[in-house]
Scaffold this active site. Structure first.
Site, PDB file in Angstrom:
ATOM      1  N   ILE A 175     -44.934  17.140 -40.929  1.00 37.14           N
ATOM      2  CA  ILE A 175     -45.699  15.991 -41.416  1.00 37.14           C
ATOM      3  C   ILE A 175     -47.184  16.359 -41.566  1.00 37.14           C
ATOM      4  O   ILE A 175     -47.863  15.899 -42.477  1.00 37.14           O
ATOM      5  CB  ILE A 175     -45.497  14.780 -40.471  1.00 37.14           C
ATOM      6  N   GLU A 228     -35.303  27.475 -16.768  1.00 37.65           N
ATOM      7  CA  GLU A 228     -34.467  26.662 -15.857  1.00 37.65           C
ATOM      8  C   GLU A 228     -33.061  26.454 -16.422  1.00 37.65           C
ATOM      9  O   GLU A 228     -32.437  25.404 -16.245  1.00 37.65           O
ATOM     10  CB  GLU A 228     -35.167  25.358 -15.498  1.00 37.65           C
ATOM     11  N   ARG A 268     -53.626  10.566 -43.485  1.00 39.96           N
ATOM     12  CA  ARG A 268     -53.534  11.525 -44.592  1.00 39.96           C
ATOM     13  C   ARG A 268     -53.154  10.818 -45.907  1.00 39.96           C
ATOM     14  O   ARG A 268     -52.150  10.105 -45.961  1.00 39.96           O
ATOM     15  CB  ARG A 268     -52.472  12.576 -44.242  1.00 39.96           C
TER      16      ARG A 268
HETATM   17  N1  CAA Z   1     -24.922  23.110  -6.614  1.00 35.88           N
HETATM   18  C1  CAA Z   1     -24.584  23.816  -5.506  1.00 35.88           C
HETATM   19  N2  CAA Z   1     -23.806  24.932  -5.557  1.00 35.88           N
HETATM   20  C2  CAA Z   1     -23.396  25.348  -6.776  1.00 35.88           C
HETATM   21  C3  CAA Z   1     -23.719  24.665  -7.974  1.00 35.88           C
HETATM   22  C4  CAA Z   1     -24.511  23.493  -7.857  1.00 35.88           C
HETATM   23  N3  CAA Z   1     -24.852  22.795  -8.920  1.00 35.88           N
HETATM   24  N4  CAA Z   1     -23.172  25.311  -9.015  1.00 35.88           N
HETATM   25  C5  CAA Z   1     -22.515  26.361  -8.495  1.00 35.88           C
HETATM   26  N5  CAA Z   1     -22.645  26.378  -7.144  1.00 35.88           N
HETATM   27  C6  CAA Z   1     -22.084  27.343  -6.215  1.00 35.88           C
HETATM   28  C7  CAA Z   1     -20.567  27.504  -6.446  1.00 35.88           C
HETATM   29  O1  CAA Z   1     -19.834  26.551  -5.708  1.00 35.88           O
HETATM   30  C8  CAA Z   1     -20.319  28.914  -5.988  1.00 35.88           C
HETATM   31  O2  CAA Z   1     -20.233  28.911  -4.584  1.00 35.88           O
HETATM   32  P1  CAA Z   1     -18.998  29.692  -3.857  1.00 35.88           P
HETATM   33  O3  CAA Z   1     -19.195  31.134  -4.284  1.00 35.88           O
HETATM   34  O4  CAA Z   1     -19.228  29.450  -2.424  1.00 35.88           O
HETATM   35  O5  CAA Z   1     -17.756  29.101  -4.425  1.00 35.88           O
HETATM   36  C9  CAA Z   1     -21.618  29.641  -6.344  1.00 35.88           C
HETATM   37  O6  CAA Z   1     -22.626  28.625  -6.479  1.00 35.88           O
HETATM   38  C10 CAA Z   1     -21.527  30.424  -7.632  1.00 35.88           C
HETATM   39  O7  CAA Z   1     -21.115  29.504  -8.639  1.00 35.88           O
HETATM   40  P2  CAA Z   1     -20.426  30.010  -9.981  1.00 35.88           P
HETATM   41  O8  CAA Z   1     -19.293  30.923  -9.667  1.00 35.88           O
HETATM   42  O9  CAA Z   1     -20.158  28.819 -10.813  1.00 35.88           O
HETATM   43  O10 CAA Z   1     -21.619  30.882 -10.590  1.00 35.88           O
HETATM   44  P3  CAA Z   1     -21.701  31.690 -11.931  1.00 35.88           P
HETATM   45  O11 CAA Z   1     -22.096  33.071 -11.620  1.00 35.88           O
HETATM   46  O12 CAA Z   1     -20.470  31.468 -12.769  1.00 35.88           O
HETATM   47  O13 CAA Z   1     -22.976  31.018 -12.627  1.00 35.88           O
HETATM   48  C11 CAA Z   1     -24.226  29.450 -13.897  1.00 35.88           C
HETATM   49  C12 CAA Z   1     -23.044  29.721 -12.981  1.00 35.88           C
HETATM   50  C13 CAA Z   1     -24.137  27.996 -14.264  1.00 35.88           C
HETATM   51  C14 CAA Z   1     -24.154  30.303 -15.150  1.00 35.88           C
HETATM   52  C15 CAA Z   1     -25.526  29.762 -13.127  1.00 35.88           C
HETATM   53  O14 CAA Z   1     -25.649  31.143 -12.907  1.00 35.88           O
HETATM   54  C16 CAA Z   1     -26.781  29.276 -13.798  1.00 35.88           C
HETATM   55  O15 CAA Z   1     -27.134  28.107 -13.690  1.00 35.88           O
HETATM   56  N6  CAA Z   1     -27.527  30.215 -14.440  1.00 35.88           N
HETATM   57  C17 CAA Z   1     -28.844  29.880 -14.968  1.00 35.88           C
HETATM   58  C18 CAA Z   1     -29.902  30.281 -13.983  1.00 35.88           C
HETATM   59  C19 CAA Z   1     -31.174  29.539 -14.196  1.00 35.88           C
HETATM   60  O16 CAA Z   1     -31.203  28.345 -14.459  1.00 35.88           O
HETATM   61  N7  CAA Z   1     -32.278  30.243 -14.040  1.00 35.88           N
HETATM   62  C20 CAA Z   1     -33.560  29.624 -14.126  1.00 35.88           C
HETATM   63  C21 CAA Z   1     -34.552  30.442 -13.404  1.00 35.88           C
HETATM   64  S1  CAA Z   1     -35.703  29.504 -12.500  1.00 35.88           S
HETATM   65  C22 CAA Z   1     -36.910  29.087 -13.607  1.00 35.88           C
HETATM   66  O17 CAA Z   1     -36.809  29.196 -14.793  1.00 35.88           O
HETATM   67  C23 CAA Z   1     -38.056  28.462 -12.896  1.00 35.88           C
HETATM   68  C24 CAA Z   1     -39.358  28.576 -13.520  1.00 35.88           C
HETATM   69  O18 CAA Z   1     -40.230  29.249 -13.004  1.00 35.88           O
HETATM   70  C25 CAA Z   1     -39.683  27.697 -14.689  1.00 35.88           C
END
Ligand code: CAA
Length: 379
Positions: free
Chosen positions: A337, A363, A268
């Site tokens: 740009i 996600e 450009r």
């Molecule tokens: N690995 C394994 N277990 C886990 C974990 C991890 N990383 N994080 C939490 N857990 C477990 C906890 O230990 C807990 O277990 P217990 O009840 O036995 O103690 C349980 O999961 C619940 O955990 P939290 O109490 O921490 O959960 P929360 O309700 O406070 O939520 C959050 C936490 C981080 C907000 C979670 O809900 C989250 O990640 N939300 C976003 C959801 C998401 O990413 N959705 C995407 C949809 S899929 C998509 O988009 C796909 C597509 O098609 C493109």
């Protein structure tokens, strides 16, 4: 410390780069414009052995690990962010979930076919009122004899219409408000399952995103993934892994933004010279390249930790947060740009700008990634 990919990884990246240039790039724009699912390209990915990268060798895959999967996603996303997310969900959410939590029977039944792309997999967690607050979902299951009966409406399912099976999350019918979820492998042709909507989205047009309605949908009881109540952990464990894939998708898209911006700025002319000779443009390019490098390094580090069997939840969230935000900044600057032409559909940057927008949302939004990161730091 070694910042180099090994020979095998370099060869894989190069192979997918060439495939993307020669086979995907020539058709990607048309697929986007026609909102056409890239079924033929998925078949070709299977012929290259890429659809089984999260499938153990025993079931016909190559189980190459998260870094290799990320390299493939990055190269796919450089030419087709839509194909990249379809591949990422199949590989990092569907195949990975079954390979981690499935029974022998489930692995033989689903993974072997998934590696050949005879089955395309999807992941169905979200609902209209359960996005970030994933465990607030309303879809419920009830055990009846040898079957589970599922009822509810799932939303935002990537590849929902075109996939053959889903990892689908539900709560027990009798459960309280915030129950432990359960995960199921649900075939698309299960009785009572209907695709009720294909979303009219802002971008990623050849990745069709659907709503799924389950009305007394009946699946065999053997299709529960893990055990009842294990679904929350399965969902978050697999999302940790697949967020690296979205970071890689962001890196691929951002790479293309930088390439397009550099190429355009050299061609450009303004004020008697190419605009790349102006410091205003040069500084933009420098900042874009720096953001891109940082995104790539965070993404590869998270994938490396996962492959080493080390904790990586925080690093995966950091990579997804940084790379997705950076991709949006690169898309913004690349369009800037391009000036007025960037706003025209004639130029690829218009599409990349729209495609980038969802990266900070699906996600797990950027806000959710910050929540995950700060919880690890402050606990
Ligand atoms: N690995 C394994 N277990 C886990 C974990 C991890 N990383 N994080 C939490 N857990 C477990 C906890 O230990 C807990 O277990 P217990 O009840 O036995 O103690 C349980 O999961 C619940 O955990 P939290 O109490 O921490 O959960 P929360 O309700 O406070 O939520 C959050 C936490 C981080 C907000 C979670 O809900 C989250 O990640 N939300 C976003 C959801 C998401 O990413 N959705 C995407 C949809 S899929 C998509 O988009 C796909 C597509 O098609 C493109």
């Amino acid at each position: 410390m070694n910042f180099e990919l090994n020979e095998e990884q370099k060869m894989l990246k190069e192979m997918v780069h060439h495939f993307a240039e020669n086979e995907i790039n020539p058709v990607a724009k048309e697929l986007e414009q026609k909102r056409e699912f890239p079924s033929a390209l998925i078949k070709k990915l299977a012929e290259l052995g890429l659809m089984g990268m999260s499938v153990p060798e025993k079931y016909g895959g190559s189980e190459t690990g998260s870094l290799s999967v990320s390299l493939v996603i990055e190269e796919l996303s450089r030419v087709s962010p839509s194909l990249a997310v379809i591949f990422s969900v199949h590989s990092s959410l569907f195949c990975f979930s079954i390979s981690q939590f499935g029974t022998e029977e489930q692995k033989s039944k689903y993974l072997t076919k998934a590696a050949e792309a005879k089955i395309l997999g999807a992941f169905s967690l979200s609902e209209s009122e359960a996005g970030s607050d994933a465990t607030a979902l309303k879809t419920c299951f009830e055990k009846k004899g040898d079957t589970y009966i599922l009822n509810g409406i799932k939303t935002w399912v990537t590849s929902g219409k075109n996939a053959n099976a889903y990892i689908l999350f539900a709560k027990a019918k009798t459960a309280s408000e915030k129950p432990k979820l359960s995960a199921f492998i649900v075939d698309k042709d299960s009785p009572g399952l209907k695709i009720t909507k294909v979303e009219d989205k802002m971008g990623l047009h050849s990745s069709l995103t659907s709503e799924i309605t389950l009305e007394d949908c009946e699946i065999p009881s053997s299709n529960i993934l893990g055990s009842e109540g294990q679904g929350t952990k399965i969902a978050f464990h697999c999302l940790d892994r697949s967020r690296i894939g979205i970071a890689a998708q962001s890196v691929g898209l951002a790479t293309r933004c930088l390439e397009e911006a550099m190429q355009y700025s050299k061609q450009r002319q303004a004020f008697g010279q190419s605009i790349s000779s102006f410091q205003a443009i040069q500084f933009k390019i420098a900042d874009m390249a720096t953001l891109l490098d940082a995104s790539r390094l965070l993404t590869y580090r998270a994938a490396y930790l996962s492959d080493e069997g080390k904790p990586y939840s925080k690093e995966s969230a950091m990579a997804k947060l940084f790379a997705s935000e950076a991709a949006n900044k690169l898309a913004y600057e690349a369009l800037q740009i391009h000036g007025g032409y960037g706003y025209s559909k004639e130029f690829l940057i218009e599409q990349l700008y729209r495609d980038a927008r969802v990266l900070t949302i699906y996600e797990g939004t950027s806000e959710i990634q910050r929540l995950v990161i700060s919880r690890y730091l402050l606990r």
